[in-house]
Design a protein around this motif. Structure first.
Motif, PDB file in Angstrom:
ATOM      1  N   ILE A  47      64.235 -83.721   4.110  1.00 10.39           N
ATOM      2  CA  ILE A  47      65.187 -82.692   3.659  1.00 10.39           C
ATOM      3  C   ILE A  47      66.210 -82.399   4.748  1.00 10.39           C
ATOM      4  O   ILE A  47      67.395 -82.259   4.496  1.00 10.39           O
ATOM      5  CB  ILE A  47      64.429 -81.390   3.260  1.00 10.39           C
ATOM      6  CG1 ILE A  47      63.620 -81.626   1.993  1.00 10.39           C
ATOM      7  CG2 ILE A  47      65.408 -80.233   3.068  1.00 10.39           C
ATOM      8  CD1 ILE A  47      62.680 -80.484   1.638  1.00 10.39           C
ATOM      9  N   LYS A  48      65.728 -82.322   5.994  1.00 11.40           N
ATOM     10  CA  LYS A  48      66.630 -82.020   7.116  1.00 11.40           C
ATOM     11  C   LYS A  48      67.448 -83.230   7.549  1.00 11.40           C
ATOM     12  O   LYS A  48      68.398 -83.082   8.318  1.00 11.40           O
ATOM     13  CB  LYS A  48      65.816 -81.546   8.329  1.00 11.40           C
ATOM     14  CG  LYS A  48      65.393 -80.100   8.277  1.00 11.40           C
ATOM     15  CD  LYS A  48      64.732 -79.695   9.582  1.00 11.40           C
ATOM     16  CE  LYS A  48      65.651 -79.711  10.773  1.00 11.40           C
ATOM     17  NZ  LYS A  48      66.626 -78.628  10.841  1.00 11.40           N
ATOM     18  N   GLU A  49      67.027 -84.426   7.104  1.00 15.91           N
ATOM     19  CA  GLU A  49      67.613 -85.666   7.625  1.00 15.91           C
ATOM     20  C   GLU A  49      67.475 -85.691   9.146  1.00 15.91           C
ATOM     21  O   GLU A  49      68.400 -86.023   9.876  1.00 15.91           O
ATOM     22  CB  GLU A  49      69.077 -85.801   7.194  1.00 15.91           C
ATOM     23  CG  GLU A  49      69.248 -85.844   5.682  1.00 15.91           C
ATOM     24  CD  GLU A  49      70.692 -85.629   5.242  1.00 15.91           C
ATOM     25  OE1 GLU A  49      71.595 -86.121   5.918  1.00 15.91           O
ATOM     26  OE2 GLU A  49      70.887 -84.954   4.222  1.00 15.91           O
ATOM     27  N   PRO A 133      60.918 -76.054  11.393  1.00 11.77           N
ATOM     28  CA  PRO A 133      62.208 -76.238  12.065  1.00 11.77           C
ATOM     29  C   PRO A 133      63.268 -75.438  11.315  1.00 11.77           C
ATOM     30  O   PRO A 133      63.010 -74.973  10.201  1.00 11.77           O
ATOM     31  CB  PRO A 133      62.468 -77.746  11.914  1.00 11.77           C
ATOM     32  CG  PRO A 133      61.751 -78.120  10.663  1.00 11.77           C
ATOM     33  CD  PRO A 133      60.528 -77.230  10.602  1.00 11.77           C
ATOM     34  N   SER A 134      64.410 -75.271  11.916  1.00 12.19           N
ATOM     35  CA  SER A 134      65.444 -74.467  11.268  1.00 12.19           C
ATOM     36  C   SER A 134      65.802 -75.073   9.899  1.00 12.19           C
ATOM     37  O   SER A 134      65.834 -76.290   9.732  1.00 12.19           O
ATOM     38  CB  SER A 134      66.684 -74.384  12.152  1.00 12.19           C
ATOM     39  OG  SER A 134      67.116 -75.670  12.525  1.00 12.19           O
ATOM     40  N   ALA A 135      66.067 -74.190   8.925  1.00 14.72           N
ATOM     41  CA  ALA A 135      66.251 -74.612   7.534  1.00 14.72           C
ATOM     42  C   ALA A 135      67.695 -75.040   7.289  1.00 14.72           C
ATOM     43  O   ALA A 135      68.435 -74.417   6.514  1.00 14.72           O
ATOM     44  CB  ALA A 135      65.842 -73.481   6.585  1.00 14.72           C
ATOM     45  N   ASN A 136      68.086 -76.109   7.973  1.00 16.54           N
ATOM     46  CA  ASN A 136      69.436 -76.663   7.823  1.00 16.54           C
ATOM     47  C   ASN A 136      69.336 -78.165   8.020  1.00 16.54           C
ATOM     48  O   ASN A 136      68.355 -78.658   8.558  1.00 16.54           O
ATOM     49  CB  ASN A 136      70.369 -76.073   8.892  1.00 16.54           C
ATOM     50  CG  ASN A 136      69.828 -76.264  10.300  1.00 16.54           C
ATOM     51  OD1 ASN A 136      68.980 -75.508  10.759  1.00 16.54           O
ATOM     52  ND2 ASN A 136      70.291 -77.303  10.973  1.00 16.54           N
ATOM     53  N   ARG A 137      70.378 -78.876   7.595  1.00 17.01           N
ATOM     54  CA  ARG A 137      70.393 -80.304   7.876  1.00 17.01           C
ATOM     55  C   ARG A 137      70.543 -80.516   9.368  1.00 17.01           C
ATOM     56  O   ARG A 137      71.179 -79.711  10.071  1.00 17.01           O
ATOM     57  CB  ARG A 137      71.530 -80.984   7.099  1.00 17.01           C
ATOM     58  CG  ARG A 137      71.109 -81.307   5.661  1.00 17.01           C
ATOM     59  CD  ARG A 137      72.223 -81.971   4.895  1.00 17.01           C
ATOM     60  NE  ARG A 137      73.381 -81.106   4.824  1.00 17.01           N
ATOM     61  CZ  ARG A 137      74.607 -81.452   5.224  1.00 17.01           C
ATOM     62  NH1 ARG A 137      74.850 -82.638   5.712  1.00 17.01           N
ATOM     63  NH2 ARG A 137      75.601 -80.597   5.113  1.00 17.01           N
ATOM     64  N   VAL A 141      74.696 -75.938  11.896  1.00 19.51           N
ATOM     65  CA  VAL A 141      74.415 -74.607  12.442  1.00 19.51           C
ATOM     66  C   VAL A 141      73.178 -74.022  11.756  1.00 19.51           C
ATOM     67  O   VAL A 141      73.044 -74.117  10.537  1.00 19.51           O
ATOM     68  CB  VAL A 141      75.637 -73.684  12.211  1.00 19.51           C
ATOM     69  CG1 VAL A 141      75.339 -72.274  12.700  1.00 19.51           C
ATOM     70  CG2 VAL A 141      76.878 -74.250  12.903  1.00 19.51           C
ATOM     71  N   SER A 142      72.290 -73.433  12.533  1.00 21.45           N
ATOM     72  CA  SER A 142      71.067 -72.857  11.970  1.00 21.45           C
ATOM     73  C   SER A 142      71.372 -71.657  11.079  1.00 21.45           C
ATOM     74  O   SER A 142      72.321 -70.917  11.331  1.00 21.45           O
ATOM     75  CB  SER A 142      70.132 -72.413  13.097  1.00 21.45           C
ATOM     76  OG  SER A 142      69.762 -73.515  13.876  1.00 21.45           O
ATOM     77  N   PRO A 143      70.537 -71.443  10.046  1.00 18.52           N
ATOM     78  CA  PRO A 143      70.750 -70.313   9.135  1.00 18.52           C
ATOM     79  C   PRO A 143      70.145 -69.020   9.690  1.00 18.52           C
ATOM     80  O   PRO A 143      69.034 -69.024  10.201  1.00 18.52           O
ATOM     81  CB  PRO A 143      69.994 -70.738   7.877  1.00 18.52           C
ATOM     82  CG  PRO A 143      68.922 -71.654   8.367  1.00 18.52           C
ATOM     83  CD  PRO A 143      69.406 -72.294   9.634  1.00 18.52           C
ATOM     84  N   VAL A 170      69.176 -66.601  17.505  1.00 17.10           N
ATOM     85  CA  VAL A 170      69.149 -67.936  18.120  1.00 17.10           C
ATOM     86  C   VAL A 170      67.697 -68.399  18.192  1.00 17.10           C
ATOM     87  O   VAL A 170      66.772 -67.582  18.120  1.00 17.10           O
ATOM     88  CB  VAL A 170      69.777 -68.002  19.538  1.00 17.10           C
ATOM     89  CG1 VAL A 170      71.261 -67.738  19.492  1.00 17.10           C
ATOM     90  CG2 VAL A 170      69.076 -67.043  20.484  1.00 17.10           C
ATOM     91  N   GLU A 171      67.498 -69.716  18.339  1.00 18.96           N
ATOM     92  CA  GLU A 171      66.158 -70.279  18.312  1.00 18.96           C
ATOM     93  C   GLU A 171      65.317 -69.781  19.497  1.00 18.96           C
ATOM     94  O   GLU A 171      65.831 -69.216  20.462  1.00 18.96           O
ATOM     95  CB  GLU A 171      66.243 -71.813  18.347  1.00 18.96           C
ATOM     96  CG  GLU A 171      66.867 -72.442  17.114  1.00 18.96           C
ATOM     97  CD  GLU A 171      68.396 -72.422  17.107  1.00 18.96           C
ATOM     98  OE1 GLU A 171      69.006 -71.809  18.009  1.00 18.96           O
ATOM     99  OE2 GLU A 171      68.972 -73.033  16.186  1.00 18.96           O
ATOM    100  N   SER A 172      64.010 -70.079  19.403  1.00 20.30           N
ATOM    101  CA  SER A 172      63.083 -69.614  20.440  1.00 20.30           C
ATOM    102  C   SER A 172      63.351 -70.283  21.781  1.00 20.30           C
ATOM    103  O   SER A 172      63.921 -71.367  21.859  1.00 20.30           O
ATOM    104  CB  SER A 172      61.640 -69.919  20.009  1.00 20.30           C
ATOM    105  OG  SER A 172      61.464 -71.319  19.844  1.00 20.30           O
TER     106      SER A 172
HETATM  107 MG    MG Z   1      67.427 -76.630  14.353  1.00 17.87          MG
END
Ligand code: MG
Ligand code: AMP
Length: 327
Positions: A47-49, A133-137, A141-143, A170-172
């Motif tokens: 899904i994320k490619e 992982p972040s729910a984006n391709r 940019v992360s959601p 922002v991510e961890s």
């Molecule tokens: Mg990410």
């Protein structure tokens, strides 16, 4: 708008059946699947490619789950987990044999985190352990809102849980505790100062190339918005913006604090950004998402201060700016 108990229950049932569900964490929205389900984990990559050698973080309900996933756990790991979990800190430790190769990219280490968002906690408590992982391709940019996820992945996931805008944004922060050392792999939602004052020691910084350059000479377009992003020092920002406008380009400027220089009155589309690093981080991705849909030639960003509390924001901005064609 936060997901109801019934929605969380439905999401947990989908995950237990091997589904993929997007859910809120305090950092960014995650793309969740059961960490023990190979097929579901593979779907997350698809899904994320996302390249399959790019390992996933395993999300636990509580720090008690540490032994099930990691071995040879040093006292520093227990101290950090005890102090900062649940929260925006990921620990990299030697893995237990049960951890799927698909999750770790075949490495002998595993990345672990206990997220703090109540919806994430309820969901993990009801399922066990989730990769998220972040729910984006990959590379986008992360959601930080459920709407960001809907815009990009709605047709590909089984369900999207809404938990409102992410508090951290922002991510961890990722810290490796391998080989008796403490090494910062990625700056993020938890400050290095907080880590150092808890450990009473300086933390080593991993060379950024370790996770930036996957193929020699090729920059991964991590955290990159579709619109080219440029970083400029404060004293050059207005001048560069006016140059671009004179060339017929449509640009937006992200400046720190109020528009004291009167950019807007000179015809520059100006977005005043928060002057505190935490608040800036919270709104950064939402701002980039919004501007990505504005049909701009470029986003010109004022360089934030070069001080420790701005480390994560500077890191994300620098990566976002990586997609710039070199002038
Ligand atoms: Mg990410
Ligand atoms: P994210 O992109 O937020 O899903 O976080 C994944 C990142 O965590 C990877 O890009 C790595 O930097 C780090 N990571 C995950 N698992 C490991 C691991 N086993 N060893 C080292 N770093 C890891």
């Amino acid at each position: 708008m936060t997901a109801s108990a019934d929605e969380v229950k439905r999401a947990a049932a989908l995950l237990r059946a091997g589904g993929v569900v997007a859910f809120p964490t305090e950092t960014v929205y995650g793309l969740g699947a059961e960490a023990t389900n190979l097929e579901a984990v593979r779907r997350v990559f698809a899904i994320k490619e996302r390249p399959t050698d790019h390992p996933l973080i395993v999300h636990l309900a509580t720090a008690q789950g540490l032994e099930d996933w990691a071995r040879d756990i040093p006292a520093t790991a227990r101290l950090l987990a005890g102090t900062f979990w649940p929260g925006p800190l990921t620990l990299v430790l030697p893995r237990q044999p049960r951890v799927l190769d698909a999750v770790t990219g075949g490495q002998d280490s595993v990345a672990l985190r206990v997220p703090a968002h109540p919806v994430a906690r309820d969901l993990i408590a009801a399922t066990g352990t989730l990769v998220a992982p972040s729910a984006n391709r990959f590379g986008r940019v992360s959601p930080t809102t459920a709407q960001h996820v809907r815009d990009e992945l709605e047709s590909k996931v089984d369900m999207i849980l809404d938990g409102g805008p992410c508090r951290v944004g922002v991510e961890s922060t990722i810290v490796s505790l391998l080989h008796g050392k403490v090494v910062l792999l990625r700056p993020g939602g938890l400050s290095v100062e907080a880590l150092e004052s808890t450990l009473h020691q300086k933390i080593e910084m991993a060379p950024p190339t370790g996770y930036k350059v996957r193929v020699p000479g090729t920059l991964a377009s991590h955290y990159a918005p579709a619109t080219p992003l440029e970083i400029h020092p404060a004293d050059a920002l207005g001048r560069r913006a006016l140059q671009r406008i004179r060339q017929g380009h449509k640009v937006a400027v992200l400046k720190l604090g109020a528009d004291d220089e009167g950019f807007a009155s000179s015809g520059i589309m100006t977005f005043p950004m928060p002057t505190g690093a935490g608040e800036y981080g919270r709104v950064l991705y939402a701002t980039l998402h919004r501007l990505d849909h504005a049909g701009l030639h470029a986003v010109l960003v004022e360089a934030p201060p070069d001080t420790p509390e701005w480390l994560a924001v500077r890191d994300r901005l620098t990566r976002a700016a990586c997609n710039l064609p070199k002038a």
